[in-house]
Design a protein around this motif. Sequence first.
Motif, PDB file in Angstrom:
ATOM      1  N   UNK A 196       0.833  -1.214   0.000  1.00  0.00           N
ATOM      2  CA  UNK A 196       0.000   0.000   0.000  1.00  0.00           C
ATOM      3  C   UNK A 196       0.862   1.256   0.000  1.00  0.00           C
ATOM      4  N   UNK A 197       2.020   1.182   0.624  1.00  0.00           N
ATOM      5  CA  UNK A 197       2.885   2.361   0.661  1.00  0.00           C
ATOM      6  C   UNK A 197       3.366   2.716  -0.740  1.00  0.00           C
ATOM      7  N   UNK A 198       3.752   1.697  -1.500  1.00  0.00           N
ATOM      8  CA  UNK A 198       4.247   1.923  -2.867  1.00  0.00           C
ATOM      9  C   UNK A 198       3.123   2.505  -3.744  1.00  0.00           C
ATOM     10  N   UNK A 200       2.956  10.954  -6.542  1.00  0.00           N
ATOM     11  CA  UNK A 200       3.885  11.440  -7.572  1.00  0.00           C
ATOM     12  C   UNK A 200       3.145  11.656  -8.898  1.00  0.00           C
ATOM     13  N   UNK A 201       2.242  10.754  -9.167  1.00  0.00           N
ATOM     14  CA  UNK A 201       1.399  10.873 -10.368  1.00  0.00           C
ATOM     15  C   UNK A 201       0.627  12.201 -10.360  1.00  0.00           C
ATOM     16  N   UNK A 234      14.193  -1.925  -0.444  1.00  0.00           N
ATOM     17  CA  UNK A 234      12.849  -1.576  -0.934  1.00  0.00           C
ATOM     18  C   UNK A 234      12.806  -0.120  -1.383  1.00  0.00           C
ATOM     19  N   UNK A 235      13.444   0.733  -0.594  1.00  0.00           N
ATOM     20  CA  UNK A 235      13.371   2.172  -0.870  1.00  0.00           C
ATOM     21  C   UNK A 235      14.019   2.524  -2.208  1.00  0.00           C
ATOM     22  N   UNK A 236      14.874   1.618  -2.703  1.00  0.00           N
ATOM     23  CA  UNK A 236      15.478   1.828  -4.034  1.00  0.00           C
ATOM     24  C   UNK A 236      14.412   1.956  -5.110  1.00  0.00           C
ATOM     25  N   UNK A 237      13.260   1.378  -4.838  1.00  0.00           N
ATOM     26  CA  UNK A 237      12.222   1.338  -5.878  1.00  0.00           C
ATOM     27  C   UNK A 237      11.328   2.574  -5.892  1.00  0.00           C
ATOM     28  N   UNK A 238      11.592   3.502  -4.998  1.00  0.00           N
ATOM     29  CA  UNK A 238      10.763   4.718  -4.974  1.00  0.00           C
ATOM     30  C   UNK A 238      11.144   5.619  -6.156  1.00  0.00           C
TER      31      UNK A 238
END
Lengths: 212, 389
Positions: B262-264, B271-272, B291-295
């Motif tokens: 849900x956070x992603x 951002x959208x 995980x944070x690499x994917x932000x």
Amino acid sequence: MLDTDLLTKAVGDLDEDSVIKQLQEFAATNPSPEEAQKAVAACQSGMGIVGELFEQGEYFVGDLIFAGELLTNAVEILKPYLGGATSEKIGTIVLGTVAGDLHDIGKNIFKSMAEAAGFEVHDLGIDQPPGNFVEKVKEVKPEIVGMSGVLTLALESMKLTVDALRDAGLRDSIKVIIGGNPVTKEACEQIGADAFTTNAAEGVKICQGWVK
Amino acid sequence: MTTAEELRAERMKLMDDVINNREPERVPIVSSCSTWAYYYKGYKPIDGIRSNEVVKEVSRAIYTDFYWDIIDIGPVVAFHPDIFAVAGGGTFTFTEEGLHQTNPGAIMVMEPEEYPELIKDPYEFLLTKILPRRYKLFAPEKSFQEKYDGIRKILEIQERMAEKTRIHDEIAEGEFGLFNTVGGLLIAPVDFILDYLRDFRGIMQDIKRRPEMVREAGMALVRYSLDSVAGVESSPGKSVLIPMHIPTFLNPRDFEKVYWPSFKVLIDALVEKGLNVKCAFERKYEHLFDYLQELPKNKIVAVVEDDDIRLFKKKLGHIMAIQGGISTQALYYSSKQECLDIVKGLIDDLAPGGGFAFSTNKSMISATDGNPENLRAVNEFVREYAVYK
């Protein structure tokens, strides 16, 4: 017959279903107080594994909270069979979250790990003024006083508590450990505590070292 | 002479550059100076709740006596104790000084068996089940008129609190030319379950016993989180603040299972919408760096609390801007020279390449969150030293 190694492992793995199943089957055999005490000890050893895995960075605080819950539920199942059997006490701790701070998670984790390690813990609760620590120390004469806090203002309360213990002439007969997110070496020195930790498992080890 | 408006525009540019991971003219100094400001002036936060004059005096004092460029949090108390008195409940306990904390056990208002209901329709569930449990004002036996009068009273108190924020903002931006970077605030879905429904013990049991329910409830609550910033528009230098609560306590497997999905989705949706996001990574996140690499890139400002901020920048600096610096403990317990040494080291290591804003690692709330002399010296030092040539 209870396989204590298997029980210890299940607690260490936080495998609640397995722990409960093993203990229910064990309870159905109507165990003697001594046997039940062995089962408690096996669960407590499992808690020791949880602490080790936490120190290795495998488990996190959330796992410790759940482990405490698991241990409480396990002991609950065994309670009716324990009778007068008690485990050996290795020391006494007076524990509390200091004045002005309402946080209890860290204190509770430390408490369940310290109890699992064999300490008798007198938990004062949260938001405890210095006077309550002093009174309890006079009453139960512990080897150790543990103070917990999350807010930085807790550091001030910890200092006041140590001062109060000193004023009451009790400081020299006890060791003081402080725990919680804001504690540091500098804070520990200014507060006048003997040790500090942000890690409950490490805190229990420090306490064990003191009562050896 | 530079006007406040021009100063504010310059500072907006500083923050915009930081968010976009560019080198600004100099490293901006961000204020998280909250209720500490009252103690600094010999008041208590409750005095600010009671008097607008105190809010004015305290605001002017901290912006005159210390150097800042950007504001994250000002010295305005967000909650008035009377709101909870009128509502008849809530999770907060107020101290005599006007600070609030959550009482253990105060949050728990939902049973684990109720997850399916929450997942099915969060608004319906929150409105019909949670509100009446949380606040006596919304109990079924209360008449429509009682509820109406209570809500009106709460809105009046809220309006008085909002007035204080306006007073502060007018001083900060209008008189001092500071730039307020926070455009909105929201709570991430799974943190909402922790903070408002299930409490620590409850949610940890849920994560172990029914992780799929927690994950699904998180997904269902994304809309609720997004709705709390529905009116916020994209604006350079501004971001939506998300104070993150539970991830630091979760092992990576549990995080991936229950929090991350849900956070992603939430971050991608923000951002959208063209919004930047300021994630307050409370406590430590090193175990979750993968995980944070994917932000999304150049859209996130990471507020670093207890992590090794150099390591944070090394691992994630190519994706997000980093905000942080000196710990409030050092600011209180260390000497002025020690503080200056710490800060010089941080600027030397973190400023190159841009994408860095300087602040304390945590909000300054109580008197013990900083020694004024150290704070003054540190901010002056960064202002003069952290200039890109």
